[in-house]
Design a protein around this motif. Structure first.
Motif, PDB file in Angstrom:
ATOM      1  N   LEU A 295      92.139  22.161  29.444  1.00 22.40           N
ATOM      2  CA  LEU A 295      91.456  20.845  27.968  1.00 22.40           C
ATOM      3  C   LEU A 295      91.410  22.686  27.188  1.00 22.40           C
ATOM      4  CD1 LEU A 295      90.210  19.427  26.249  1.00 22.40           C
ATOM      5  CD2 LEU A 295      88.530  19.672  27.567  1.00 22.40           C
ATOM      6  N   THR A 296      90.529  24.017  27.898  1.00 18.50           N
ATOM      7  CA  THR A 296      90.011  24.611  27.461  1.00 18.50           C
ATOM      8  C   THR A 296      91.838  26.149  27.282  1.00 18.50           C
ATOM      9  OG1 THR A 296      88.730  25.365  29.218  1.00 18.50           O
ATOM     10  CG2 THR A 296      89.279  27.631  28.450  1.00 18.50           C
ATOM     11  N   LYS A 297      92.867  26.373  27.426  1.00 17.58           N
ATOM     12  CA  LYS A 297      94.070  26.476  27.014  1.00 17.58           C
ATOM     13  C   LYS A 297      94.246  26.005  25.435  1.00 17.58           C
ATOM     14  CE  LYS A 297      98.521  27.815  28.062  1.00 17.58           C
ATOM     15  NZ  LYS A 297      99.447  27.417  25.913  1.00 17.58           N
ATOM     16  N   GLU A 298      94.073  24.713  25.879  1.00 19.90           N
ATOM     17  CA  GLU A 298      94.257  24.090  24.593  1.00 19.90           C
ATOM     18  C   GLU A 298      93.384  24.320  23.388  1.00 19.90           C
ATOM     19  OE1 GLU A 298      93.827  19.409  22.770  1.00 19.90           O
ATOM     20  OE2 GLU A 298      94.647  19.530  24.527  1.00 19.90           O
ATOM     21  N   LEU A 299      92.157  24.276  23.587  1.00 12.63           N
ATOM     22  CA  LEU A 299      91.645  24.703  22.704  1.00 12.63           C
ATOM     23  C   LEU A 299      90.827  26.700  22.186  1.00 12.63           C
ATOM     24  CD1 LEU A 299      87.839  23.061  24.170  1.00 12.63           C
ATOM     25  CD2 LEU A 299      89.666  22.016  22.247  1.00 12.63           C
TER      26      LEU A 299
END
Length: 106
Positions: free
Chosen positions: A97-101
């Motif tokens: 999720l962090t990478k996506e954001l």
């Protein structure tokens, strides 16, 4: 070019647990693997590595034991616990999720 440590800070435990998901290991072997996987662009310093081991062990995510190396020298090996596996899985989902954001933001 090597990567700045602060770009990866906060993920040290997950990196260690990822290695231990493949089997028991010791500090030098884990750090050597990190260097190889990153083509010498990243490595953990000893203080960071062993502080992370201590934190993970205190939280019950890993256990340690003394074993013999190939050269006959005693080494402290680490093993991931069931709680550590669950913590690793949770961190991987959070990382995705962090990478996506981050990808969207920069």
């Amino acid at each position: 070019m090597s990567i700045r440590a602060d770009m990866i800070r906060g993920h040290t435990e997950t990196i260690i647990l990822a290695h231990l998901m493949k089997g028991n290991s010791y500090g030098y072997e884990i750090n050597k693997s990190i260097k190889e996987k990153t083509n010498d662009k990243y490595e953990l310093n000893d203080a960071t590595l062993y502080c992370a081991f201590r934190r993970l062990e205190e939280m019950g995510y890993i256990t340690s034991f003394w074993g013999e190396g190939n050269s006959g020298a005693r080494r402290r090996y680490y093993s991931i616990t069931n709680e550590g596996i669950e913590f690793y899985k949770k961190n991987i989902e959070e990382w995705k999720l962090t990478k996506e954001l981050i990808d969207k933001l920069i």
